[in-house]
Design a protein around this motif. Structure first.
Motif, mmCIF file in Angstrom:
data_model
loop_
_atom_site.group_PDB
_atom_site.id
_atom_site.type_symbol
_atom_site.label_atom_id
_atom_site.label_comp_id
_atom_site.label_asym_id
_atom_site.label_seq_id
_atom_site.Cartn_x
_atom_site.Cartn_y
_atom_site.Cartn_z
ATOM 1 N N LYS A 9 83.029 4.538 -24.308
ATOM 2 C CA LYS A 9 82.480 5.753 -23.775
ATOM 3 C C LYS A 9 83.040 6.954 -24.332
ATOM 4 N N ASN A 13 79.493 11.814 -26.301
ATOM 5 C CA ASN A 13 78.205 11.171 -25.798
ATOM 6 C C ASN A 13 77.972 11.527 -24.559
ATOM 7 N N PHE A 14 78.669 12.689 -24.022
ATOM 8 C CA PHE A 14 78.454 12.995 -22.482
ATOM 9 C C PHE A 14 77.720 14.376 -22.382
ATOM 10 N N ASP A 15 76.664 14.279 -21.973
ATOM 11 C CA ASP A 15 75.903 15.554 -21.625
ATOM 12 C C ASP A 15 76.191 16.308 -20.593
ATOM 13 N N PRO A 47 78.829 10.855 -5.999
ATOM 14 C CA PRO A 47 77.828 9.760 -6.074
ATOM 15 C C PRO A 47 77.439 8.718 -7.242
ATOM 16 N N PRO A 48 76.620 7.587 -7.086
ATOM 17 C CA PRO A 48 76.314 6.648 -8.134
ATOM 18 C C PRO A 48 75.670 7.282 -9.208
ATOM 19 N N GLY A 49 76.227 7.168 -10.487
ATOM 20 C CA GLY A 49 75.264 7.295 -11.528
ATOM 21 C C GLY A 49 75.640 8.830 -12.204
ATOM 22 N N VAL A 50 76.517 9.359 -11.815
ATOM 23 C CA VAL A 50 76.892 10.918 -12.076
ATOM 24 C C VAL A 50 77.610 10.907 -13.606
ATOM 25 N N GLY A 51 78.316 9.631 -13.738
ATOM 26 C CA GLY A 51 79.121 9.752 -14.860
ATOM 27 C C GLY A 51 80.478 9.479 -14.774
ATOM 28 N N LYS A 52 81.023 9.058 -13.651
ATOM 29 C CA LYS A 52 82.239 8.787 -13.059
ATOM 30 C C LYS A 52 82.908 7.899 -14.070
ATOM 31 N N THR A 53 82.157 6.788 -14.368
ATOM 32 C CA THR A 53 83.051 5.621 -15.147
ATOM 33 C C THR A 53 82.966 6.171 -16.555
ATOM 34 N N HIS A 54 82.036 6.887 -16.922
ATOM 35 C CA HIS A 54 81.839 7.167 -18.375
ATOM 36 C C HIS A 54 83.089 8.160 -18.502
ATOM 37 N N TYR A 177 72.451 9.926 -13.447
ATOM 38 C CA TYR A 177 71.773 9.928 -14.825
ATOM 39 C C TYR A 177 71.097 8.796 -15.179
ATOM 40 N N ARG A 178 71.358 7.598 -14.527
ATOM 41 C CA ARG A 178 70.512 6.491 -14.739
ATOM 42 C C ARG A 178 69.041 6.840 -13.912
HETATM 43 P P1 ADP Z 1 79.041 6.226 -12.186
HETATM 44 O O1 ADP Z 1 80.113 5.638 -12.582
HETATM 45 O O2 ADP Z 1 79.144 7.752 -11.862
HETATM 46 O O3 ADP Z 1 78.161 5.471 -11.281
HETATM 47 P P2 ADP Z 1 78.313 6.059 -14.906
HETATM 48 O O4 ADP Z 1 79.446 6.830 -15.655
HETATM 49 O O5 ADP Z 1 78.276 4.358 -14.940
HETATM 50 O O6 ADP Z 1 78.175 6.465 -13.357
HETATM 51 O O7 ADP Z 1 76.925 6.426 -15.613
HETATM 52 C C1 ADP Z 1 75.970 5.662 -15.616
HETATM 53 C C2 ADP Z 1 75.366 5.737 -16.883
HETATM 54 O O8 ADP Z 1 74.636 6.781 -17.358
HETATM 55 C C3 ADP Z 1 76.150 5.281 -18.028
HETATM 56 O O9 ADP Z 1 75.405 4.575 -19.012
HETATM 57 C C4 ADP Z 1 76.523 6.530 -18.554
HETATM 58 O O10 ADP Z 1 77.190 6.367 -20.148
HETATM 59 C C5 ADP Z 1 75.390 7.536 -18.562
HETATM 60 N N1 ADP Z 1 75.888 8.706 -18.146
HETATM 61 C C6 ADP Z 1 76.094 9.342 -17.020
HETATM 62 N N2 ADP Z 1 76.185 10.708 -16.944
HETATM 63 C C7 ADP Z 1 75.991 11.067 -18.322
HETATM 64 C C8 ADP Z 1 75.899 12.207 -18.876
HETATM 65 N N3 ADP Z 1 76.028 13.434 -18.393
HETATM 66 N N4 ADP Z 1 75.643 12.233 -20.214
HETATM 67 C C9 ADP Z 1 75.120 11.042 -20.894
HETATM 68 N N5 ADP Z 1 75.383 10.198 -20.277
HETATM 69 C C10 ADP Z 1 75.614 9.801 -19.055
#
Ligand code: ADP
Ligand code: MG
Length: 189
Positions: A9, A13-15, A47-54, A177-178
């Protein structure tokens, strides 16, 4: 030992416009300062889906490109490997393995509660890495809930004390983001 990332990642690619609570400059700064050089720890909370892992993977990737070595584990993998090590009576090797890299990424911390043995191993690892190596943690639980996750308030305090002393925390308060992608496709209203 080679660094291995579960996925690539990147920051490009992060918005950042989707996540206004997040200061892009602070993220770029952490990279520019090469956080493993002075053993800074990085926390991504929210919270989930906000891009922490990314973001955790993206900053790790940047450091690997600069020659730092990283080990990435989910908390679940950590607990499994810790259990395996205990069964084999091999916890010294386990601690050493998680202590020797420049960066240790622990993803999804707090997703499952820790047993006391694993929590003790985590304290050993955090203590040995203190001021020597970086730890990146992502979690959807707040720091105040760590005593509950670790199952022991004194242990949680000992871990947090070392973890937070030289650290940067990113608290992300935003939408998933999901779900945004699902909303666009019309699955969620
Ligand atoms: P979290 O770990 O917070 O639950 P993820 O980092 O796994 O969330 O993000 C979920 C999905 O959305 C991944 O595929 C990630 O690449 C994408 N994603 C999340 N936030 C963004 C962002 N701001 N811009 C682009 N892609 C994002
Ligand atoms: Mg995640």
């Amino acid at each position: 030992q080679q660094s291995r990332l579960p996925q690539i990642k990147t920051l490009d690619n992060f918005d950042f416009t989707f996540q206004p609570s997040l200061d892009e400059k602070r993220i770029r700064d952490v990279i520019a300062r090469e956080f493993p050089r002075d053993a800074q720890n990085i926390l991504f909370l929210g919270p989930p889906g906000v891009g922490k892992t990314h973001l955790a993977l993206a900053i790790t990737y940047e450091m690997i490109k600069k020659g730092y070595r990283a080990l990435c584990l989910t908390s679940h993998e950590f607990l499994e490997k810790a259990k395996e090590a205990m069964e084999k009576g091999d916890t010294k090797r386990f601690v050493r393995m998680l202590t020797k890299t420049d960066i240790l990424l622990l993803d999804e911390f707090g997703f499952e509660p820790m047993d006391s043995h694993s929590a003790n191993l985590l304290l050993q690892i955090v203590a040995q890495r203190y001021e020597r190596g970086s730890i990146i943690i992502t979690s959807n639980r707040s720091v105040s809930e760590w005593a509950e996750i670790v199952g022991n308030a004194a242990l949680a305090t000992a871990i947090l004390d070392r973890l937070l002393h030289h650290s940067k925390a990113f608290q992300i308060r935003g939408e998933s983001y999901r779900l945004r992608e699902k909303k666009k496709a019309g699955f969620v209203f």
